[in-house]
Design a protein around this motif. Structure first.
Motif, mmCIF file in Angstrom:
data_model
loop_
_atom_site.group_PDB
_atom_site.id
_atom_site.type_symbol
_atom_site.label_atom_id
_atom_site.label_comp_id
_atom_site.label_asym_id
_atom_site.label_seq_id
_atom_site.Cartn_x
_atom_site.Cartn_y
_atom_site.Cartn_z
ATOM 1 N N PHE A 28 -9.973 78.859 27.363
ATOM 2 C CA PHE A 28 -8.525 78.640 27.329
ATOM 3 C C PHE A 28 -8.158 77.662 28.443
ATOM 4 N N TRP A 29 -7.969 76.423 28.075
ATOM 5 C CA TRP A 29 -7.568 75.410 29.043
ATOM 6 C C TRP A 29 -6.091 75.081 28.836
ATOM 7 N N GLU A 30 -5.483 74.580 29.909
ATOM 8 C CA GLU A 30 -4.080 74.162 29.832
ATOM 9 C C GLU A 30 -3.961 72.906 28.960
ATOM 10 N N ARG A 31 -2.784 72.743 28.437
ATOM 11 C CA ARG A 31 -2.533 71.606 27.543
ATOM 12 C C ARG A 31 -2.870 70.253 28.191
ATOM 13 N N ASP A 32 -2.422 70.076 29.434
ATOM 14 C CA ASP A 32 -2.697 68.807 30.124
ATOM 15 C C ASP A 32 -4.194 68.571 30.266
#
Lengths: 298, 331
Positions: free
Chosen positions: A11-15
């Motif tokens: 789960f990575w951040e959108r940016d």
């Protein structure tokens, strides 16, 4: 032999995701798989946004493929998979038989992910008849099994239409559960997980009580503790007829790993990448041994 | 609802039938089934006897051919399907697409059930297996909540069978490679999880240690309940704390959900444990027979009797039971 980039399993951040693909679109991978394959609750990108990102990247010279959830339970999860399967233009990687059903109903070709459990040429043949164009070998199969399957495929005269891909680099996805082990680690129920896996961009390492790295907890997915690294075997893969070696995104050094793989495949460079590894390497499955074993030098 | 019980040998099959099983599932003595353990399972002779015993008493026999054949073993799976058909069994329990295709083509009249190892957790997957191979029934993985089971049952194009009691897999069956990662053998490839040949026990100054192919799975102090070192059921260290990071050694027991499962239209309850004893299957079959009959007579007034729960607890792994995924908070 070409390189492919698997879907981001964490789960990575959108940016972070946008920057990652901006970097990878100019890298030597030929194929990029995009999408959430582990947990529907991770919403840096919603299904429609993955499709949008895939369309944008699709104009920049690489084959972009949408990858679906491996474990589909709730109606909302099935809805997300349907959305990807009816995107109208891009190829889809089916990671559950439910997605195969949706794609074949729409008469669409598809990639069969490793969790479809294709262990023999008879299964391959059946799925080819339904639109399979490329398959990813089950993670636990060996060189010998692959050679036999492709030999049987030749006997069944189905090898011409078929592309083969092998998971070659990264923590291997080994299991999927009803439980979320990241939430469990924080004593939270899955329904109120507070998206804790966002704090672990490379998963949560699980060690034995003797400090041996054993598994990596990634939400409902359990991965290997060691990192699969098949580059030392790339010539064997090529001789067997493997078309794509898949590199699984990690938060650090993915671009360097891609470059090193590419240099080895195209310019006969060395296959050692030990300084880029955050965990010990392994190649046991490929050599018909326990998956965690390391046989070739990294 | 049909009560489907396990038998790892002929005496277990007799005990299951005599204690009220409607159907008994068995496997052959090789890696074509997911309980490929030394000393377990049936050859052609004992299988024929088993079928006779069950059929004489109006009960059914299902044969599990539910591992995933690789090319080197393909003929063994073909033979298993043909042998089961020759025995006149009542259904095959299959996971692999190639084996399903073979069975559907060569023995179309013999009912096919999708094994839990086939990992069908959603209605589209069920439609696939129904349309492609004409499966009559699917055994669904132990990862769905009760609400999800109820919803699936409403839409399912085939009969559904659910697990009622026995060892609990916390992972989706058919999609778990933890055992082969540690030992080289998995349920999919070898019909075994955490095989006994890879297990070592050792008394050490730190306590009793269990290992799986060298990896320390658990360490027990005086008074700890000691369990078989299944790869997912040990105590491991995550971010500095040591605990059952994946699953505790507990058993699944869904007896109290019987009225809801019946109401949902579930056609069969499966008991896990072909590797267990004659006494186990006799006791468990008896309790579930009584419970299913009681629930059928009066679903609204159904309550699990304390002697049922005690009997089941006495044969449970870890002597604790859980509703598992059926119970949402467990997830």
């Amino acid at each position: 032999m070409q390189l492919s980039l698997g879907p981001i399993l964490y789960f990575w951040e959108r940016d972070t995701i946008e920057q990652f693909y901006e970097q990878m679109i100019d890298s030597p991978v030929e194929v990029i798989y995009l999408g959430e394959t582990v947990c529907h609750k991770r919403r840096s990108f919603k299904p429609a946004e993955w499709i949008e990102l895939a369309r944008q990247l699709g104009t920049r010279g690489k084959q972009i493929i949408l990858s679906t959830l491996a474990l589909i339970e709730a109606g909302s999860e099935l809805g997300g998979v349907k959305r990807l399967c009816s995107n109208g233009e891009l190829l889809v990687e089916a990671n559950d038989i439910g997605a195969v059903q949706l794609l074949s109903e729409r008469k669409l070709p598809f990639v069969g992910g490793a969790t479809l459990n294709i262990y023999n040429a008879q299964a391959l043949k059946h799925l080819l008849g339904m639109g399979l164009r490329r398959w990813v070998m089950p993670i636990e199969l060996s060189r010998d099994a692959l050679a036999d399957i492709l030999e049987d495929a030749r006997k069944l005269a189905i090898d011409d239409e078929l592309e083969t891909e092998v998971f070659s680099f990264g923590h291997m996805p080994l299991a999927y559960s009803a439980r979320c082990f990241t939430a469990l680690h924080h004593n939270l129920p899955k329904d109120d997980c507070q998206l804790k896996c966002r704090d672990y961009p490379e998963g949560l390492a699980m060690h034995s009580q003797e400090d041996e790295e054993f598994f990596t907890l990634n939400g409902i997915q359990t991965q290997s503790g060691n990192i699969q690294h098949l580059l030392p075997h790339w010539r064997t893969l090529a001789e067997l007829g493997v078309d794509f070696m898949r590199i699984s995104p990690q938060p650090e050094h993915t671009l360097e790993v891609v470059q090193r793989y590419h240099q080895a495949l195209t310019a006969d460079a060395g296959t050692s990448i030990s300084e880029l590894l955050s965990s010990p390497p392994c190649d046991g499955y490929w050599l018909n041994k326990p998956g965690k074993d390391i046989i070739a030098r990294a | 609802m049909e009560l489907v019980c396990p038998a790892g040998n002929y005496p277990m099959l007799k005990a299951a039938v005599d204690s009220g099983a409607d159907a008994v599932y068995i496997g052959f003595k090789d890696d074509t089934n997911a309980r490929h353990f030394a000393g377990l399972n049936f050859n052609d002779g004992t299988a024929a006897k088993a079928v006779r015993y069950a059929h004489d008493r109006g009960r059914k026999v299902f044969v599990a051919i539910n591992t995933y054949p690789q090319p080197a073993g393909w003929e063994r799976w073909q033979r298993a399907v043909d042998a089961a058909a020759d025995l006149g069994v009542d259904a095959l329990i299959i996971a692999d697409i190639g084996v399903l295709a073979y069975a559907a083509e060569h023995h179309p009249e013999l009912p096919r059930h999708l094994s839990v190892q086939g990992s069908a957790t959603n209605v589209e997957a069920l439609r696939f297996y129904q349309q492609q191979f004409g499966i009559r029934r699917a055994v669904i993985p132990r990862v769905l909540s009760l609400a999800q089971v109820q919803q699936l049952a409403q839409q399912a194009p085939v009969e559904l069978e659910v697990f009622g009691f026995g060892s609990l897999c916390v992972m989706v069956e058919g999609r778990c490679l933890l055992s082969s990662y540690a030992t080289g053998e998995s349920p999919n490839t070898s019909g075994a999880c955490s095989p006994a040949s890879a297990v070592r026990w050792e008394e050490t100054p730190q306590g009793l240690e269990s290992r799986l192919n060298g990896v320390l799975i658990d360490r027990y102090q005086e008074g700890d309940a000691v369990g078989y070192p299944v790869v997912c059921k040990g105590r491991f260290t995550v971010a500095g704390s040591t605990y059952h990071a994946i699953e505790e050694p507990t058993s699944l027991n869904t007896l109290e959900l019987l009225p809801q499962l019946q109401q949902a239209g579930i056609v069969a309850i499966k008991i896990e444990g072909r590797q267990r004893s004659v006494a186990y299957v006799g006791k468990v079959a008896q309790v579930w027979r009584d419970a299913i009959d009681s629930c059928a007579r009066n679903p609204a007034g159904f309550a699990p009797q304390s002697q049922w729960m005690e009997a089941l607890a006495s044969v449970s792994e870890g002597t604790q039971t859980t509703l598992g995924a059926y119970h949402r908070p467990w997830q």
